[in-house]
Scaffold this active site. Structure first.
Site, PDB file in Angstrom:
ATOM      1  N   GLU A  90       0.812  -1.220   0.000  1.00 40.84           N
ATOM      2  CA  GLU A  90       0.000   0.000   0.000  1.00 40.84           C
ATOM      3  C   GLU A  90       0.846   1.272   0.000  1.00 40.84           C
ATOM      4  O   GLU A  90       0.457   2.284  -0.584  1.00 40.84           O
ATOM      5  CB  GLU A  90      -0.948   0.011   1.207  1.00 40.84           C
ATOM      6  N   HIS A 128      -9.649  -5.758  10.196  1.00 40.09           N
ATOM      7  CA  HIS A 128     -10.419  -5.549   8.969  1.00 40.09           C
ATOM      8  C   HIS A 128     -11.782  -4.926   9.218  1.00 40.09           C
ATOM      9  O   HIS A 128     -12.702  -5.104   8.439  1.00 40.09           O
ATOM     10  CB  HIS A 128     -10.619  -6.884   8.234  1.00 40.09           C
TER      11      HIS A 128
END
Lengths: 323, 466
Positions: free
Chosen positions: A59, A128
């Site tokens: 990322e 998450h």
């Protein structure tokens, strides 16, 4: 007018933007061949070929690529699979994207978009299920939107892609399958304008993202007690529609601010302070803050439910404000 | 649960709180008993007070040796469990000002909200130099609303968390007044025209109403007013008592004259009262009529059984000159109404019909000219030249001062000049015309006074003639 799922509305926006502007391209983890883990980019690889690309899991690199590509005149749309991974992108956002315009004046613009999704309620666990809204909304130079309805999902993503500056689009994993009407000609929704989701006179429930849905459910419950709650969907977290907030609070004199991020130093605190600064004399009670408890999001459904705010918590907060 | 707090000179005072003794599910307790008095020495562990919790009376112990220097929650008071009950100091001089609220960590008792934040309203309040009991806790919106309508928050009972005053409480406080006003509003114009029984035989115009028997109530209106000024309470009083209204000199239907002094001005009033031969009366005077009533009581003590003075002049020096001049100048209802409304908190209580009735006599330019001259004599340059304060000490009948706290023409603080024997009614959210603004309240005060004056043999006490 068609009934669309939230994910389909986002897909329609991407398709429309890529058709209209060849400089728009998508990249991210599993966005191409797999069509995105939430299927937002389904079919786009087939339609647009190399303009939709899968990437390795990195990322930090992806965010820097988005910044760099936008500096060359392209309009990249990067998907970060979970908002929980947004901290990996922060250097590109804090030290590059948000300051380049300032450092180099008008010589460059950075028209890139980062789409990501956060929020809990699906048992995805501590890594998450977070909502890190305040991480990105904190940074001057970024715009941040959080659509709730399918129509806004399409309209705000279109506006984000067209905007000459970096825009973060915060989606919510529990909204992807919600369905509602989207006008056939749904165009860009102006950034920085809140939406009155429900008109009311006794208390203002000022919410973001999926908390708007919970606030609407709370408003239903309050209505059973004869309490008229107004629900304000902020739609854009930054720049904030202060005028809409003040207008609502001046009317109801009671405010509940609701955000799924953590409470401490969170986005809800920003809303509360804004009300204090701009509408103090309108308040008939302290602002009530509703946010996720200050702890990791539990995996167990029963515990997750206890940690993330819902209509019950919002209802209780509204009743406290009105006490 | 106690917290020592430093005093200014380094001594320590300790706050007594209920603490954990209240139980985890209690927000408040009621003080049932104090077993020690301020100044008493106490030992650590000694029971100093008893409070009522959810299920039982709970004893509260002194946190340390010392002297009970203050009781902060009296018997009967309901307080948050974290609030201080009292103070223990090294000597009786420790004060609230030097001992501040329970410090950090002392108050984990407020219930937590679902999102984990503490309830603010239940948290102890900062004293910041103010007495705990005097501080008004009101929401910003309630404060603004009260200010807009001229309501004093001291008079409002808060129903929000921790007794906080909310907008609804201000609204409720105003409602009583509004009900009275709505009763007044539908009055047709003829109500304000003096009844047919106006007698011209006396030096001043006299209007009578009510029953033929009983002790009469004499009403004396204020400057620039006349008999119509009393319509709201006259209707109420006349149900039970004969009511006599005078038009003061230069007012209403009474002769227009020029006076060199208040002494001259009072003369026709005394002559008229003498000529009535009505015997003892209860006298109510408003504003200038208040000074007249008090002077009458001093000159004719046997004729005045009790005295109610509504916002009277003559007890202080200042008076709002602009309003007086405006009232004198007004030659039409449209120009009179704004000045009358300056006198009241809620402009709605000056109806157009009332203004038209009040204007009937004022249409005479001669009357307006004589009133201007009178104002110049009695109130030169915004100053009251009359001083009737000494008379308050010379009369012995029951006296009630009635004053609106929002009186902008004659400040209510002039009432402080009265001797302690005189009763004072301070009316919140009321201006200079209490008999128009809160007629029910004023009627009740007058009735109470009449009852009070009716018992006992006061005249005999002072060796006078009944």
């Amino acid at each position: 007018m068609a009934i669309m799922r939230y994910a389909e509305a986002l897909n329609a926006a991407l398709r429309e933007a890529m058709t209209a502007d060849p400089s728009v391209f998508l990249f991210g983890e599993d966005v191409a061949d797999y069509g995105g883990v939430f299927k937002v980019s389904r079919g786009l690889r087939e339609a647009f070929g190399d303009r939709v690309r899968d990437t390795p899991i990195s990322e930090q690199t992806l965010a820097a690529m988005a910044v760099s590509a936008s500096m060359t005149g392209l309009r990249p749309v990067l998907e970060i699979m979970y908002a929980d991974f947004m901290p990996l992108t922060l250097d590109a956002l804090v030290n590059q994207a948000s300051v380049y315009g300032y450092v180099w004046g008008d010589e460059i613009t950075l028209p890139f978009v980062i789409r990501t999704q956060g929020g809990g309620g699906l048992g995805t666990g501590a890594q998450h299920a977070k909502s890190l809204d305040s991480f990105v909304a904190h940074i001057p130079g970024l715009k941040v939107v959080a659509p709730v309805t399918p129509a806004d999902a399409k309209g705000l993503l279109l506006a984000a892609i067209q905007d000459p500056h970096p825009v973060i689009v915060l989606e919510h994993k529990r909204l992807y399958n919600t369905r509602a009407e989207v006008p056939d000609d749904q165009g860009p929704v102006p950034l920085g304008r809140a939406r009155v989701a429900r008109d009311g006179s006794d208390v203002s429930l000022i919410a973001t993202s999926r908390m708007v849905v919970e606030a609407e459910a709370a408003a239903d419950r309050l209505a059973e007690s004869g309490i008229s709650a107004e629900v304000l969907d902020l739609r854009t977290l930054r720049p904030l529609d202060v005028e809409a907030i003040v207008r609502s609070v001046a009317k109801t004199r009671h405010a509940v601010v609701i955000n799924e991020d953590w409470g401490f130093c969170g986005y809800a605190a920003e809303l509360s302070a804004t009300i204090m600064e701009h509408a103090f004399d309108d308040l008939d009670a302290p602002v009530e803050r509703v946010a996720t408890r200050d702890m990791p999001i539990p995996f167990a459904e029963s515990l997750e439910t206890a940690v993330i705010p819902d209509a019950d918590v919002i209802t209780a907060a509204a009743l406290r404000a009105l006490a | 649960m106690t917290t020592p707090t430093g005093t200014e000179d380094g001594r320590m005072a300790t706050v007594i709180t209920v603490g954990a003794a209240a139980g985890a599910y209690m927000d408040t307790v009621v003080v049932l008993e104090w077993r020690v008095a301020p100044g008493d020495a106490v030992r650590a562990g000694q029971v100093v007070a008893v409070v009522e919790t959810a299920k039982a009376a709970t004893e509260v112990e002194a946190p340390r040796d010392g002297v009970l220097s203050a009781i902060l929650a009296e018997v009967g008071a309901e307080i948050a469990i974290a609030s201080p009950l009292g103070l223990i100091g090294d000597d009786a001089d420790a004060t609230l000002a030097t001992a501040i609220q329970p410090a950090e960590g002392a108050t984990p008792t407020a219930p937590a909200t679902p999102d984990g934040t503490a309830r603010r309203a239940d948290a102890p309040r900062s004293t910041s130099g103010e007495a705990w009991t005097d501080r008004i806790i009101a929401s910003p919106a309630a404060r603004r609303h009260a200010e807009t309508v001229g309501l004093d928050l001291q008079a409002v009972v808060g129903t929000g968390p921790g007794g906080r005053i909310k907008v609804r409480d201000v609204t409720a406080a105003l409602r009583g007044r509004d009900e009275v006003l709505s009763e007044l509003a539908p009055d047709p114009l003829p109500e304000f025209v003096p009844a047919a029984v106006t007698e011209a035989a006396h030096p001043l115009a006299v209007t009578r109403s009510g029953p033929d028997t009983g002790t009469p109530i004499l009403l004396l209106h204020g400057f620039a007013g006349d008999v119509t000024a009393w319509h709201a309470i006259e209707r109420r009083l006349a149900r039970t008592h004969p009511v006599v209204r005078l038009d003061l000199p230069c007012h209403g239907r009474s002769p227009r004259q020029r006076f060199r002094s208040f002494r001259d001005f009072i003369r026709p009033v005394l002559d008229t009262v003498d000529a009535l031969k009505a015997g003892p009366m209860h006298v109510v005077g408003h504003s200038l009529g208040g000074a007249v009533a008090l002077t009458l009581a001093e000159r004719r003590p046997n004729l005045v059984r009790s005295l109610a003075l509504l916002s009277p002049v003559g007890l202080g020096t200042e008076i709002d000159n602009h309003v007086l001049e405006g009232l004198c100048r007004a030659a039409r209802p449209e120009s009179l109404t704004p000045w009358l409304r300056r006198l009241v908190v809620d402009p709605a209580c000056i109806s157009d019909a009332y203004a038209r009735a009040a204007m009937v006599a004022r249409e005479d330019p001669d009357l307006r000219a004589s009133q201007r001259a009178l104002a110049a004599s009695l109130f030169p340059d915004g100053t009251q030249s009359i001083n009737v304060t000494p008379l308050l000490r010379r009369v012995t009948m029951p006296i009630r001062l009635v004053w609106g706290r929002a009186d902008e023409l004659v400040p209510w603080r002039h009432a402080l000049a009265a001797p302690g024997r005189v009763a004072l009614h301070l009316l919140p959210a009321v201006g200079h015309l209490p008999h128009l603004e809160v007629p029910d309240t004023v009627t009740q005060i007058i009735r109470d006074m009449i009852v009070c004056a009716g018992s006992g043999n006061r005249m005999a006490d002072r060796g006078g003639v009944p």
